[in-house]
Write a protein that holds these residues in place. Structure first.
Motif, short mmCIF file in Angstrom:
data_model
loop_
_atom_site.label_atom_id
_atom_site.label_comp_id
_atom_site.label_asym_id
_atom_site.label_seq_id
_atom_site.Cartn_x
_atom_site.Cartn_y
_atom_site.Cartn_z
N ASP A 126 -5.43 2.43 -7.57
CA ASP A 126 -6.20 3.38 -8.37
C ASP A 126 -5.31 4.28 -9.23
O ASP A 126 -5.78 5.31 -9.71
N ALA A 162 -7.96 -5.09 -11.85
CA ALA A 162 -9.33 -4.59 -12.01
C ALA A 162 -9.30 -3.20 -12.64
O ALA A 162 -10.33 -2.53 -12.72
N VAL A 169 0.86 -1.19 0.00
CA VAL A 169 0.00 0.00 0.00
C VAL A 169 0.89 1.23 0.00
O VAL A 169 2.11 1.14 0.01
N ALA A 191 -20.32 -2.90 -9.01
CA ALA A 191 -19.33 -2.17 -8.24
C ALA A 191 -19.46 -2.56 -6.78
O ALA A 191 -20.44 -3.18 -6.38
N ARG A 233 -5.45 -0.47 9.15
CA ARG A 233 -5.82 -1.55 8.22
C ARG A 233 -6.41 -2.71 9.01
O ARG A 233 -6.00 -2.97 10.15
N GLY A 272 -18.45 3.15 -1.92
CA GLY A 272 -17.25 2.57 -2.55
C GLY A 272 -17.43 2.23 -4.02
O GLY A 272 -16.61 1.50 -4.59
#
Ligand code: NAP
Ligand code: HSE
Length: 396
Positions: free
Chosen positions: A75, A97, A40, A296, A47, A182
Protein backbone atom coordinates in the motif's frame (compact mmCIF):
# COMPACT_ATOMS: atom_id res chain seq x y z
CA UNK A 1 10.62 -19.53 -18.12
CA UNK A 2 8.85 -22.18 -20.24
CA UNK A 3 5.13 -22.99 -20.53
CA UNK A 4 5.67 -26.24 -18.60
CA UNK A 5 8.02 -25.13 -15.82
CA UNK A 6 6.56 -23.92 -12.54
CA UNK A 7 6.40 -20.14 -12.40
CA UNK A 8 8.22 -18.77 -9.33
CA UNK A 9 6.65 -15.73 -7.75
CA UNK A 10 8.11 -13.20 -5.37
CA UNK A 11 5.16 -11.60 -3.57
CA UNK A 12 5.30 -8.19 -1.91
CA UNK A 13 2.53 -7.55 0.65
CA UNK A 14 0.36 -9.94 2.59
CA UNK A 15 -2.68 -7.79 3.39
CA UNK A 16 -6.19 -8.09 1.97
CA UNK A 17 -5.03 -8.71 -1.61
CA UNK A 18 -1.71 -10.48 -0.97
CA UNK A 19 -3.35 -12.96 1.36
CA UNK A 20 -6.23 -13.30 -1.12
CA UNK A 21 -3.74 -14.22 -3.84
CA UNK A 22 -1.99 -16.73 -1.58
CA UNK A 23 -5.36 -18.44 -0.91
CA UNK A 24 -6.37 -18.35 -4.59
CA UNK A 25 -3.07 -19.94 -5.69
CA UNK A 26 -3.54 -22.79 -3.18
CA UNK A 27 -6.77 -23.60 -5.01
CA UNK A 28 -5.48 -23.30 -8.60
CA UNK A 29 -2.68 -25.91 -8.84
CA UNK A 30 -3.14 -26.28 -12.60
CA UNK A 31 -1.52 -22.87 -13.09
CA UNK A 32 1.75 -24.48 -11.83
CA UNK A 33 2.72 -21.43 -9.88
CA UNK A 34 4.73 -21.36 -6.72
CA UNK A 35 5.09 -18.50 -4.26
CA UNK A 36 8.81 -18.63 -3.57
CA UNK A 37 9.02 -15.73 -1.09
CA UNK A 38 6.72 -13.16 0.54
CA UNK A 39 8.15 -9.80 1.57
CA UNK A 40 6.28 -7.89 4.29
CA UNK A 41 7.09 -5.05 6.67
CA UNK A 42 5.91 -5.97 10.18
CA UNK A 43 7.95 -8.72 11.87
CA UNK A 44 5.41 -9.26 14.65
CA UNK A 45 2.15 -9.83 12.72
CA UNK A 46 0.62 -13.30 12.73
CA UNK A 47 0.45 -14.68 9.16
CA UNK A 48 -1.40 -17.58 7.59
CA UNK A 49 1.62 -18.32 5.33
CA UNK A 50 4.52 -20.52 6.56
CA UNK A 51 7.32 -18.55 8.26
CA UNK A 52 9.92 -20.06 5.87
CA UNK A 53 8.36 -18.05 3.00
CA UNK A 54 8.54 -14.70 4.78
CA UNK A 55 11.24 -12.11 4.38
CA UNK A 56 11.61 -8.49 5.44
CA UNK A 57 14.38 -7.80 2.94
CA UNK A 58 13.17 -6.91 -0.56
CA UNK A 59 16.55 -7.86 -2.08
CA UNK A 60 15.92 -11.51 -1.23
CA UNK A 61 13.27 -11.40 -3.95
CA UNK A 62 14.64 -8.78 -6.31
CA UNK A 63 18.15 -10.30 -6.43
CA UNK A 64 16.97 -13.92 -6.70
CA UNK A 65 17.62 -15.06 -10.30
CA UNK A 66 15.18 -17.97 -9.87
CA UNK A 67 12.19 -15.69 -9.32
CA UNK A 68 10.36 -15.09 -12.62
CA UNK A 69 7.54 -12.76 -11.60
CA UNK A 70 7.33 -10.05 -8.95
CA UNK A 71 3.77 -9.47 -7.71
CA UNK A 72 3.58 -6.16 -5.89
CA UNK A 73 0.55 -5.83 -3.56
CA UNK A 74 1.66 -3.24 -1.02
CA UNK A 75 0.00 0.00 0.00
CA UNK A 76 3.02 2.30 -0.31
CA UNK A 77 3.18 3.83 -3.83
CA UNK A 78 6.82 4.99 -3.70
CA UNK A 79 8.13 1.66 -2.44
CA UNK A 80 5.87 -0.07 -5.00
CA UNK A 81 7.44 1.93 -7.85
CA UNK A 82 10.96 1.02 -6.66
CA UNK A 83 9.99 -2.66 -6.48
CA UNK A 84 8.38 -2.72 -9.95
CA UNK A 85 11.18 -0.77 -11.60
CA UNK A 86 13.90 -2.94 -10.05
CA UNK A 87 11.99 -6.08 -11.05
CA UNK A 88 11.69 -4.97 -14.69
CA UNK A 89 15.31 -3.78 -14.78
CA UNK A 90 16.48 -7.19 -13.59
CA UNK A 91 14.54 -9.08 -16.25
CA UNK A 92 11.53 -10.13 -14.17
CA UNK A 93 7.92 -9.70 -15.19
CA UNK A 94 5.86 -7.59 -12.77
CA UNK A 95 2.22 -7.46 -11.68
CA UNK A 96 0.69 -4.74 -9.53
CA UNK A 97 -2.67 -3.63 -8.13
CA UNK A 98 -1.39 -0.22 -7.07
CA UNK A 99 -3.50 2.23 -9.07
CA UNK A 100 -2.04 5.26 -7.30
CA UNK A 101 1.49 4.30 -8.30
CA UNK A 102 0.49 3.33 -11.86
CA UNK A 103 -1.61 6.42 -12.55
CA UNK A 104 0.93 8.82 -11.06
CA UNK A 105 3.99 7.30 -12.74
CA UNK A 106 2.66 5.97 -16.02
CA UNK A 107 5.19 7.79 -18.28
CA UNK A 108 8.11 6.26 -16.35
CA UNK A 109 6.44 2.84 -16.35
CA UNK A 110 5.90 3.02 -20.12
CA UNK A 111 9.56 3.90 -20.64
CA UNK A 112 10.68 1.05 -18.36
CA UNK A 113 8.56 -1.51 -20.23
CA UNK A 114 9.79 -0.30 -23.58
CA UNK A 115 13.46 -0.26 -22.54
CA UNK A 116 13.53 -3.59 -20.67
CA UNK A 117 11.07 -5.44 -22.91
CA UNK A 118 9.58 -6.99 -19.76
CA UNK A 119 5.81 -7.26 -19.22
CA UNK A 120 4.08 -5.21 -16.52
CA UNK A 121 0.40 -6.07 -16.00
CA UNK A 122 -2.10 -4.40 -13.65
CA UNK A 123 -5.63 -5.65 -14.30
CA UNK A 124 -6.37 -5.60 -10.55
CA UNK A 125 -5.67 -1.88 -10.33
CA UNK A 126 -8.95 -0.91 -11.97
CA UNK A 127 -12.40 -2.29 -11.07
CA UNK A 128 -11.18 -5.32 -9.11
CA UNK A 129 -12.41 -8.49 -10.77
CA UNK A 130 -13.81 -6.85 -13.92
CA UNK A 131 -11.44 -7.56 -16.85
CA UNK A 132 -11.49 -4.00 -18.13
CA UNK A 133 -7.89 -3.21 -19.06
CA UNK A 134 -7.33 -6.24 -21.26
CA UNK A 135 -10.75 -5.70 -22.87
CA UNK A 136 -9.87 -2.10 -23.67
CA UNK A 137 -6.50 -3.23 -25.05
CA UNK A 138 -7.76 -6.14 -27.14
CA UNK A 139 -11.51 -6.19 -27.70
CA UNK A 140 -11.88 -2.44 -28.12
CA UNK A 141 -8.77 -2.13 -30.23
CA UNK A 142 -10.64 -1.49 -33.47
CA UNK A 143 -14.19 -0.50 -32.56
CA UNK A 144 -14.50 3.27 -32.26
CA UNK A 145 -14.89 3.87 -28.55
CA UNK A 146 -16.88 6.96 -27.66
CA UNK A 147 -17.15 6.83 -23.89
CA UNK A 148 -16.45 4.85 -20.77
CA UNK A 149 -18.70 5.61 -17.82
CA UNK A 150 -18.05 3.56 -14.72
CA UNK A 151 -18.39 2.95 -11.01
CA UNK A 152 -14.77 2.22 -10.15
CA UNK A 153 -14.60 2.58 -6.36
CA UNK A 154 -16.15 -0.10 -4.18
CA UNK A 155 -15.84 1.79 -0.88
CA UNK A 156 -17.82 4.84 -1.99
CA UNK A 157 -20.40 2.67 -3.74
CA UNK A 158 -20.78 0.71 -0.49
CA UNK A 159 -21.27 3.93 1.48
CA UNK A 160 -23.67 5.43 -1.08
CA UNK A 161 -25.72 2.21 -1.12
CA UNK A 162 -26.05 2.45 2.67
CA UNK A 163 -27.05 6.13 2.52
CA UNK A 164 -29.85 5.28 0.05
CA UNK A 165 -31.15 2.46 2.24
CA UNK A 166 -33.66 3.18 5.03
CA UNK A 167 -32.37 0.31 7.17
CA UNK A 168 -28.69 1.12 7.64
CA UNK A 169 -26.70 3.57 9.73
CA UNK A 170 -25.04 6.73 8.50
CA UNK A 171 -21.90 7.64 6.63
CA UNK A 172 -19.42 6.83 9.43
CA UNK A 173 -20.89 3.40 10.06
CA UNK A 174 -20.85 2.58 6.35
CA UNK A 175 -17.21 3.67 5.95
CA UNK A 176 -16.24 1.58 8.99
CA UNK A 177 -18.01 -1.39 7.36
CA UNK A 178 -16.06 -0.91 4.08
CA UNK A 179 -12.82 -0.75 6.08
CA UNK A 180 -13.69 -3.87 8.07
CA UNK A 181 -14.44 -5.78 4.86
CA UNK A 182 -11.05 -4.81 3.35
CA UNK A 183 -12.46 -2.60 0.56
CA UNK A 184 -11.05 0.75 1.70
CA UNK A 185 -7.52 2.03 1.12
CA UNK A 186 -5.18 2.21 4.13
CA UNK A 187 -5.89 5.95 3.96
CA UNK A 188 -9.65 6.00 3.18
CA UNK A 189 -9.44 9.69 2.20
CA UNK A 190 -8.22 8.34 -1.14
CA UNK A 191 -11.58 6.59 -1.57
CA UNK A 192 -14.04 9.12 -0.17
CA UNK A 193 -12.44 12.21 -1.74
CA UNK A 194 -12.47 10.57 -5.18
CA UNK A 195 -8.68 10.28 -5.59
CA UNK A 196 -8.82 6.50 -6.05
CA UNK A 197 -11.51 6.96 -8.72
CA UNK A 198 -9.33 9.61 -10.41
CA UNK A 199 -6.34 7.21 -10.48
CA UNK A 200 -8.48 4.51 -12.08
CA UNK A 201 -9.95 7.02 -14.54
CA UNK A 202 -6.40 7.95 -15.57
CA UNK A 203 -5.62 4.28 -16.25
CA UNK A 204 -8.86 3.86 -18.23
CA UNK A 205 -8.06 6.94 -20.35
CA UNK A 206 -4.65 5.47 -21.22
CA UNK A 207 -6.02 2.11 -22.33
CA UNK A 208 -9.29 3.34 -23.87
CA UNK A 209 -8.01 6.37 -25.77
CA UNK A 210 -4.20 6.23 -25.62
CA UNK A 211 -4.08 9.44 -23.59
CA UNK A 212 -1.54 9.71 -20.77
CA UNK A 213 -2.74 12.09 -18.09
CA UNK A 214 -1.60 13.32 -14.77
CA UNK A 215 -4.34 12.27 -12.28
CA UNK A 216 -4.70 15.94 -11.29
CA UNK A 217 -6.17 16.59 -14.77
CA UNK A 218 -9.20 14.47 -13.89
CA UNK A 219 -12.08 16.70 -12.70
CA UNK A 220 -12.58 15.16 -9.27
CA UNK A 221 -14.81 15.54 -6.20
CA UNK A 222 -15.59 13.16 -3.39
CA UNK A 223 -18.60 12.28 -1.26
CA UNK A 224 -17.49 13.45 2.19
CA UNK A 225 -19.91 16.42 2.23
CA UNK A 226 -22.97 14.35 1.30
CA UNK A 227 -25.95 14.59 3.68
CA UNK A 228 -29.35 12.86 3.88
CA UNK A 229 -30.72 16.10 2.35
CA UNK A 230 -28.75 15.49 -0.89
CA UNK A 231 -30.01 11.91 -1.02
CA UNK A 232 -33.60 13.14 -0.58
CA UNK A 233 -33.21 15.67 -3.44
CA UNK A 234 -31.81 12.92 -5.69
CA UNK A 235 -34.71 10.68 -4.71
CA UNK A 236 -37.25 13.40 -5.64
CA UNK A 237 -35.63 13.47 -9.08
CA UNK A 238 -35.88 9.60 -9.25
CA UNK A 239 -32.10 9.38 -9.19
CA UNK A 240 -29.47 7.61 -7.08
CA UNK A 241 -26.18 9.28 -6.22
CA UNK A 242 -23.19 7.36 -7.58
CA UNK A 243 -19.53 8.30 -7.84
CA UNK A 244 -19.06 8.03 -11.61
CA UNK A 245 -15.88 8.04 -13.65
CA UNK A 246 -16.42 9.29 -17.17
CA UNK A 247 -13.99 9.41 -20.06
CA UNK A 248 -15.82 10.77 -23.07
CA UNK A 249 -14.86 11.76 -26.58
CA UNK A 250 -16.29 14.99 -28.03
CA UNK A 251 -14.96 15.20 -31.58
CA UNK A 252 -11.17 15.35 -31.16
CA UNK A 253 -11.22 16.18 -27.48
CA UNK A 254 -11.70 14.19 -24.34
CA UNK A 255 -13.36 15.02 -21.02
CA UNK A 256 -12.21 13.11 -17.98
CA UNK A 257 -13.98 13.21 -14.64
CA UNK A 258 -14.58 11.34 -11.39
CA UNK A 259 -17.55 13.03 -9.76
CA UNK A 260 -20.65 12.24 -7.72
CA UNK A 261 -23.60 12.04 -10.10
CA UNK A 262 -27.39 12.06 -9.84
CA UNK A 263 -27.91 8.90 -11.88
CA UNK A 264 -31.46 8.27 -13.18
CA UNK A 265 -32.89 5.14 -11.59
CA UNK A 266 -33.75 3.71 -15.02
CA UNK A 267 -30.03 3.41 -15.90
CA UNK A 268 -28.16 0.20 -15.11
CA UNK A 269 -25.43 2.12 -13.30
CA UNK A 270 -27.95 3.38 -10.73
CA UNK A 271 -28.71 -0.20 -9.66
CA UNK A 272 -25.10 -1.21 -8.87
CA UNK A 273 -24.95 -1.91 -5.14
CA UNK A 274 -22.34 -2.15 -2.37
CA UNK A 275 -18.76 -2.91 -3.47
CA UNK A 276 -19.85 -3.91 -6.97
CA UNK A 277 -18.28 -1.93 -9.84
CA UNK A 278 -19.63 -1.51 -13.34
CA UNK A 279 -18.23 -0.22 -16.61
CA UNK A 280 -20.49 1.00 -19.39
CA UNK A 281 -18.72 1.26 -22.74
CA UNK A 282 -20.18 2.98 -25.76
CA UNK A 283 -18.63 2.37 -29.16
CA UNK A 284 -19.61 2.97 -32.78
CA UNK A 285 -20.31 -0.66 -33.75
CA UNK A 286 -20.87 -2.60 -30.51
CA UNK A 287 -23.10 0.25 -29.19
CA UNK A 288 -23.52 0.12 -25.38
CA UNK A 289 -22.13 -2.69 -23.22
CA UNK A 290 -22.00 -3.12 -19.47
CA UNK A 291 -19.49 -5.12 -17.43
CA UNK A 292 -20.37 -5.70 -13.76
CA UNK A 293 -18.40 -7.39 -10.99
CA UNK A 294 -16.90 -7.06 -7.53
CA UNK A 295 -14.61 -4.06 -7.43
CA UNK A 296 -12.82 -4.64 -4.13
CA UNK A 297 -11.97 -7.31 -1.57
CA UNK A 298 -9.34 -10.04 -1.32
CA UNK A 299 -10.84 -12.80 -3.51
CA UNK A 300 -12.11 -10.67 -6.41
CA UNK A 301 -8.94 -8.58 -6.60
CA UNK A 302 -6.74 -11.68 -6.36
CA UNK A 303 -8.71 -13.15 -9.26
CA UNK A 304 -7.52 -10.28 -11.48
CA UNK A 305 -3.93 -10.75 -10.26
CA UNK A 306 -4.24 -14.47 -11.00
CA UNK A 307 -5.37 -13.66 -14.51
CA UNK A 308 -2.29 -11.44 -15.02
CA UNK A 309 0.01 -14.20 -13.78
CA UNK A 310 -1.61 -16.64 -16.22
CA UNK A 311 -1.28 -14.07 -19.02
CA UNK A 312 2.44 -13.69 -18.29
CA UNK A 313 2.84 -17.45 -18.65
CA UNK A 314 1.46 -16.97 -22.18
CA UNK A 315 3.94 -14.11 -22.78
CA UNK A 316 1.16 -11.51 -22.93
CA UNK A 317 2.07 -7.85 -22.52
CA UNK A 318 0.19 -4.61 -23.06
CA UNK A 319 0.99 -3.11 -26.42
CA UNK A 320 -0.67 0.26 -25.63
CA UNK A 321 -1.90 0.19 -29.21
CA UNK A 322 -4.01 3.33 -28.92
CA UNK A 323 -0.92 5.31 -27.98
CA UNK A 324 0.53 4.41 -31.41
CA UNK A 325 -2.37 6.04 -33.30
CA UNK A 326 -1.27 9.01 -35.45
CA UNK A 327 -3.92 11.30 -33.93
CA UNK A 328 -4.95 11.06 -30.31
CA UNK A 329 -7.58 13.14 -28.55
CA UNK A 330 -6.51 15.94 -26.26
CA UNK A 331 -8.08 16.74 -22.93
CA UNK A 332 -10.44 19.70 -23.15
CA UNK A 333 -12.86 20.60 -20.39
CA UNK A 334 -14.64 23.37 -22.27
CA UNK A 335 -17.92 21.42 -22.43
CA UNK A 336 -20.94 22.47 -20.36
CA UNK A 337 -22.41 20.05 -17.82
CA UNK A 338 -25.46 20.19 -15.60
CA UNK A 339 -24.56 20.20 -11.91
CA UNK A 340 -26.32 20.15 -8.51
CA UNK A 341 -24.60 22.37 -5.94
CA UNK A 342 -25.81 22.37 -2.32
CA UNK A 343 -24.14 25.18 -0.43
CA UNK A 344 -24.77 28.33 1.57
CA UNK A 345 -26.33 31.28 -0.27
CA UNK A 346 -22.96 33.12 -0.10
CA UNK A 347 -21.11 30.25 -1.77
CA UNK A 348 -23.82 29.69 -4.38
CA UNK A 349 -23.38 33.33 -5.46
CA UNK A 350 -19.72 32.62 -6.31
CA UNK A 351 -20.41 29.64 -8.58
CA UNK A 352 -19.96 30.62 -12.26
CA UNK A 353 -23.18 29.04 -13.57
CA UNK A 354 -23.85 29.69 -17.27
CA UNK A 355 -27.58 29.16 -16.71
CA UNK A 356 -29.78 28.08 -13.82
CA UNK A 357 -32.44 25.37 -14.07
CA UNK A 358 -33.53 25.09 -10.39
CA UNK A 359 -32.83 27.58 -7.58
CA UNK A 360 -34.08 26.24 -4.28
CA UNK A 361 -33.63 28.18 -1.03
CA UNK A 362 -35.03 26.45 2.06
CA UNK A 363 -34.60 26.28 5.83
CA UNK A 364 -33.18 22.75 5.65
CA UNK A 365 -30.94 23.42 2.65
CA UNK A 366 -30.29 25.52 -0.43
CA UNK A 367 -29.22 24.25 -3.78
CA UNK A 368 -28.95 25.20 -7.40
CA UNK A 369 -29.05 22.96 -10.43
CA UNK A 370 -27.44 24.78 -13.33
CA UNK A 371 -25.14 24.55 -16.31
CA UNK A 372 -21.42 25.13 -15.79
CA UNK A 373 -18.32 24.74 -17.93
CA UNK A 374 -16.47 21.63 -16.72
CA UNK A 375 -13.19 23.53 -16.51
CA UNK A 376 -14.84 26.10 -14.20
CA UNK A 377 -16.09 23.27 -12.03
CA UNK A 378 -12.52 21.92 -11.92
CA UNK A 379 -11.03 25.25 -10.83
CA UNK A 380 -13.76 27.09 -8.90
CA UNK A 381 -12.42 27.86 -5.40
CA UNK A 382 -15.98 27.97 -3.98
CA UNK A 383 -16.07 24.18 -4.27
CA UNK A 384 -13.10 23.81 -1.93
CA UNK A 385 -15.34 24.61 1.06
CA UNK A 386 -15.75 21.20 2.82
CA UNK A 387 -19.49 21.73 3.41
CA UNK A 388 -20.33 21.99 -0.30
CA UNK A 389 -21.72 18.94 -2.06
CA UNK A 390 -21.76 18.82 -5.83
CA UNK A 391 -23.05 16.18 -8.22
CA UNK A 392 -23.33 16.01 -11.99
CA UNK A 393 -26.96 15.71 -13.09
CA UNK A 394 -27.19 13.12 -15.85
CA UNK A 395 -30.01 13.24 -18.31
CA UNK A 396 -29.52 9.62 -19.39
P1 NAP B 1 -3.30 -3.89 3.04
O1 NAP B 1 -4.32 -4.87 3.47
O2 NAP B 1 -3.15 -2.65 3.84
O3 NAP B 1 -1.89 -4.65 3.00
C1 NAP B 1 -0.74 -3.97 2.63
C2 NAP B 1 0.44 -4.93 2.72
O4 NAP B 1 1.59 -4.27 2.21
C3 NAP B 1 0.77 -5.39 4.13
O5 NAP B 1 0.99 -6.79 4.12
C4 NAP B 1 2.07 -4.64 4.43
O6 NAP B 1 2.95 -5.34 5.28
C5 NAP B 1 2.69 -4.56 3.07
N1 NAP B 1 3.69 -3.51 2.90
C6 NAP B 1 3.52 -2.17 2.97
N2 NAP B 1 4.68 -1.54 2.69
C7 NAP B 1 5.59 -2.53 2.43
C8 NAP B 1 6.96 -2.52 2.07
N3 NAP B 1 7.63 -1.37 1.90
N4 NAP B 1 7.57 -3.71 1.86
C9 NAP B 1 6.90 -4.87 2.02
N5 NAP B 1 5.60 -4.94 2.35
C10 NAP B 1 4.96 -3.77 2.57
O7 NAP B 1 -3.53 -3.45 1.55
P2 NAP B 1 -4.41 -4.17 0.43
O8 NAP B 1 -5.84 -3.79 0.62
O9 NAP B 1 -4.05 -5.60 0.34
O10 NAP B 1 -3.94 -3.36 -0.88
C11 NAP B 1 -2.71 -3.65 -1.49
C12 NAP B 1 -2.63 -2.89 -2.81
O11 NAP B 1 -3.70 -3.32 -3.67
C13 NAP B 1 -2.83 -1.37 -2.67
O12 NAP B 1 -2.09 -0.73 -3.67
C14 NAP B 1 -4.32 -1.18 -2.96
O13 NAP B 1 -4.60 0.11 -3.45
C15 NAP B 1 -4.52 -2.23 -4.03
N6 NAP B 1 -5.88 -2.74 -4.18
C16 NAP B 1 -6.60 -3.10 -3.08
C17 NAP B 1 -7.87 -3.65 -3.25
C18 NAP B 1 -8.72 -4.07 -2.08
O14 NAP B 1 -9.88 -4.43 -2.29
N7 NAP B 1 -8.21 -4.05 -0.85
C19 NAP B 1 -8.38 -3.81 -4.53
C20 NAP B 1 -7.61 -3.42 -5.64
C21 NAP B 1 -6.36 -2.90 -5.45
P3 NAP B 1 2.58 -5.71 6.79
O15 NAP B 1 1.56 -6.82 6.65
O16 NAP B 1 3.86 -6.19 7.34
O17 NAP B 1 2.02 -4.47 7.40
N1 HSE C 1 -10.29 1.02 -2.18
C1 HSE C 1 -10.60 0.51 -3.46
C2 HSE C 1 -12.09 0.53 -3.65
C3 HSE C 1 -10.08 -0.89 -3.60
O1 HSE C 1 -12.82 0.71 -2.67
O2 HSE C 1 -12.56 0.40 -4.79
C4 HSE C 1 -10.24 -1.45 -4.98
O3 HSE C 1 -9.40 -0.79 -5.88
Amino acid sequence: MTHTASLRIGLFGFGTVGQGLYDVLQRTPLLRTEIARICVRDRFKQRSAPARLLTFDRDEILDDPDIDVVVELIDDPDAAFDIVSRALESGKAAVSANKRMIASRLPELLELQSRTGMPFLYEASTCGSIPIIRNLEEYYDNDLLRSVRAIVNGTTNYILTALHSPHTGGYGEALAGAQRLGFAESDPTLDVEGYDAAFKTTIIAAHAFGVVLNPSQVVRRGITAITPYDVSVARQLTCSIKLLSTVQLHGDSLSVMALPAFTPNGLHLASIQNEMNAVQLTAAFSDAQLLVGKGAGGGPTASAVLSDIAAIRHTYRYEYKKMQQPVRPTVDHGIEVSVYVRASAAILREVPFRSIEVDHRGITGSYVIGRIVLDDLHRCSAFLDPSVFIAIVHDG
